[in-house]
Every structure is written in structure tokens, then in C-alpha cells.
Scaffold this motif. Sequence first.
Motif, PDB file in Angstrom:
ATOM      1  N   VAL A  23       0.839  -1.203   0.000  1.00  0.00           N
ATOM      2  CA  VAL A  23       0.000   0.000   0.000  1.00  0.00           C
ATOM      3  C   VAL A  23       0.870   1.248   0.000  1.00  0.00           C
ATOM      4  O   VAL A  23       0.604   2.223  -0.735  1.00  0.00           O
ATOM      5  N   ALA A  24       1.935   1.253   0.792  1.00  0.00           N
ATOM      6  CA  ALA A  24       2.825   2.411   0.825  1.00  0.00           C
ATOM      7  C   ALA A  24       3.493   2.631  -0.529  1.00  0.00           C
ATOM      8  O   ALA A  24       3.591   3.772  -1.017  1.00  0.00           O
ATOM      9  N   VAL A  25       3.960   1.562  -1.172  1.00  0.00           N
ATOM     10  CA  VAL A  25       4.585   1.686  -2.493  1.00  0.00           C
ATOM     11  C   VAL A  25       3.575   2.172  -3.526  1.00  0.00           C
ATOM     12  O   VAL A  25       3.889   3.020  -4.372  1.00  0.00           O
ATOM     13  N   TRP A  67       0.277  -6.971  -5.808  1.00  0.00           N
ATOM     14  CA  TRP A  67      -0.832  -7.863  -6.132  1.00  0.00           C
ATOM     15  C   TRP A  67      -1.798  -8.025  -4.956  1.00  0.00           C
ATOM     16  O   TRP A  67      -3.018  -8.098  -5.154  1.00  0.00           O
ATOM     17  N   LEU A  68      -1.292  -8.082  -3.730  1.00  0.00           N
ATOM     18  CA  LEU A  68      -2.177  -8.282  -2.582  1.00  0.00           C
ATOM     19  C   LEU A  68      -3.035  -7.040  -2.321  1.00  0.00           C
ATOM     20  O   LEU A  68      -4.248  -7.151  -2.088  1.00  0.00           O
ATOM     21  N   ALA A  69      -2.411  -5.862  -2.344  1.00  0.00           N
ATOM     22  CA  ALA A  69      -3.164  -4.630  -2.121  1.00  0.00           C
ATOM     23  C   ALA A  69      -4.219  -4.418  -3.199  1.00  0.00           C
ATOM     24  O   ALA A  69      -5.363  -4.028  -2.913  1.00  0.00           O
ATOM     25  N   LEU A  70      -3.858  -4.692  -4.451  1.00  0.00           N
ATOM     26  CA  LEU A  70      -4.820  -4.525  -5.545  1.00  0.00           C
ATOM     27  C   LEU A  70      -5.930  -5.568  -5.473  1.00  0.00           C
ATOM     28  O   LEU A  70      -7.080  -5.290  -5.847  1.00  0.00           O
ATOM     29  N   GLY A  71      -5.609  -6.784  -5.004  1.00  0.00           N
ATOM     30  CA  GLY A  71      -6.653  -7.797  -4.848  1.00  0.00           C
ATOM     31  C   GLY A  71      -7.669  -7.406  -3.795  1.00  0.00           C
ATOM     32  O   GLY A  71      -8.885  -7.540  -4.001  1.00  0.00           O
ATOM     33  N   LEU A  72      -7.187  -6.903  -2.643  1.00  0.00           N
ATOM     34  CA  LEU A  72      -8.112  -6.445  -1.607  1.00  0.00           C
ATOM     35  C   LEU A  72      -8.920  -5.239  -2.086  1.00  0.00           C
ATOM     36  O   LEU A  72     -10.109  -5.119  -1.790  1.00  0.00           O
TER      37      LEU A  72
END
Length: 395
Positions: free
Chosen positions: A103-105, A244-249
Motif C-alpha cells: 500500500v505504501a509503495v 498484487w495483494l493490495a490490488l486484490g483487496l
Amino acid sequence: MTQRQEPRVVRVLLSPANVWRAAFAVVAVLAVVLFARFVLIDAGGLIVVVVMAWFISLAMEPAVRRLARHMRRGAAALLVMVAFALVSAIFLYLFGSLLAEQVAVLVRELPDILTGAVAWVNERFGTNYQISTILTSLNLTPQQAAQYAQDVLGNVLGVLGTVTGALVNAFTLLLLVFYLSADGPRLRLWLARLMPANFQRVFLTVWDVSLVKTGGYVWARLILATVNAAASAVVFLVLGMPSWLALGLWTGLIAQFVPTIGTYIAVVLPAVVGLVSPRPWIGLVALGWGVLYQQVENLVLEPRISGKSVDIHPGVAFAAVILGASLFGVVGALLAVPVVAMLLSLIDTFVKRQELVQPASTGHDGPRDAAAREDGPGGGQAPSPEPDAERTTPG
């Protein structure tokens, strides 16, 4: 000769008892106004916590009701809360640091993503858009855009920290959730006994409809959001998409704010991130994944998971989210759709649909109407009557 009648004079005598009653009424009104001001302004945070606890208890209701068939209701509510806490703790332990880093990136690289998206559009369509011109037309600069993104993230994290991080608010929220879920039936009867007989039936009906319809809707949205987020995260991981994880959530949660079109809105960010990456085909695959998943959700998942929960038109849901966010921020956006679901379920329960009345003829009949009039009584077969409008009986 008639006598002229004197006008009647009405004299109002204020007795000391009446003066004291009027003064008491004025003081009572002022006290109510001051108390309402205190509740709405000074105790606004507590009201938000109570409302959130109420809707969390509604979301827990389907699971608590099933478990209550085999154990005490208090134990069932506690078991559901403990299970949710364990799942959240396991997720944060496994992916918490990775999610925070991604999320920070993502927030830090947002200006570069916008610049790359504009460059991609110029290259593919032969345009000459400039990111500075677009931001200037919106009264923004790249630095301001990055600052606004960080502010939005800070507000989101601040709300989450206030609710779950602060010890007092977290304890209050959990206590209210447990009480509303465990003692919901007794609280329902206790409140009903405080009302006149004419209002008791209405109150009990509103309570039951809120539990069944709204609770089912919130529970269905949570399940669909979990499935969407998990599937999208796996697809993005396989594609090798950054964050990928942040965009998936993001995809799973935003997609459930607005039914039907929410997936298309949520998949825009992963598609843009993929298009400006070293492998632009990832963005096209992410866009195709969003369209494919929407069809699978509409045809297979949502009919089975949602069941008999209330359905909300996408336009109504979107307007509710915008209004809730404008009035109460992130919390208002989260609670807007459940509140609208409750209102629509109450309308379906108490408002009776009437038969559709056919409009009267205006004298400007088209060819079809003229033919139907000529084929009326004595001129061939009469037109078949319109089917009766669907009637809804109040529950």
C-alpha cells in the motif's frame, strides 16, 4: 328597532399555577434541545460506534442464529466473534507487513502511474495529452495529487486505527456487538414493552425485517467481497502484477460497494497499474479478468449467496455511497449501502404496490391502436387484456 350588541370581551387570567406550567414547559423544551445538541455534537463518536456495532451484529445474525440452535445464543455470538478475530489475526500475521508495504509503495508511485497512463494513451491513440495540463485544469499539481492520496490513505488508516487500535473504542465496540447479538431477542421485547400497543407490532416488524433482510445482505456482501478479493489476488500474483495483494483487496472490497458495476470500477486501478508496468499486457488481462469475474458472480455466485436478501439498484447504491461519504466520511461510505438495504426492505414490507392504471386515450392513436379499435366489439377478435400488475403483500 334592534339593539346593538356589544362585542364580547374575553379576559384571560393567568393563575400562578398556569405560569409555573408554562415555565416548566419552556425549561423542558430547552433541556431537550440541549440534550439533542450534546448527543449530535459532543457524543457523535459514540453514536458512530453504536451504529457500527448494530450493523456488525446484523452481519453476524445469520451465523449466530444457526449456531443458537445447538447452544446458548450468548455462546454462539462469542464463538462467531472469536472465529472472526482468529481469521483476522492469521491474515495479519501472514500478510500484514506485505500488505502495508505494498500500500505504501502504491501510494508513493501514484503520480508515476498517472504519468505512465497518459503516455500510454498518447502512444496508442496519437494524442498529445500532458499530465501537468490535466492536473492544472483540475486545479491540481503532481505534488498536490500525491499529497491528497497520502491524506486519503492517512484518513483511512486513521479511521481503522480509531476503531480497532484505540483500546477504549475497540472495547466499547466489541462489547456492544456482543450485547446486541447475544441479547438481541430480549432487547427487542424490552423495547417493545415501552411502546403503546399500536406501535408494538410496527416496531417488532421493523426489527425482524432489519435482521432478516439487512443482515442477509451484509453477510452476502462480506462473503462476495472475500471471494472476489481472494480470487483477484491469486490472479494478480500469477500474472506477476506489482502490489498484487493490495490490488486484490482493493478489487474485492470496492466491487461490493456498488453491486453489478462495482467490479468494473474496482478493476480500473489494477488495469492501469498493469498497463504502465514493463509488461503492459498484464493490464489487459486484469481488465478481462474483471469482466469475466463479473459474469460469473452475477450468474453463479450472487444468486446462491444472496438468496432472499434485498436487492439494490446500482445507481441507488452508488448515490448512497457518495452521500454517506460526503456526510460522514469513510464510515458513512461503509454503512451507506446497509442503511439503504434496510430502508428498501421496510418499504417492501409496509408499502403496498397498486395495480397499474392504463393511461386514457389522447386521440392521437398510432396505427396499432387504430387497428385494435377497428377490431374491437363487432369488428373481429378483441384485444387480449393486459396482465394484472404484480402485487406485493406486506410481510
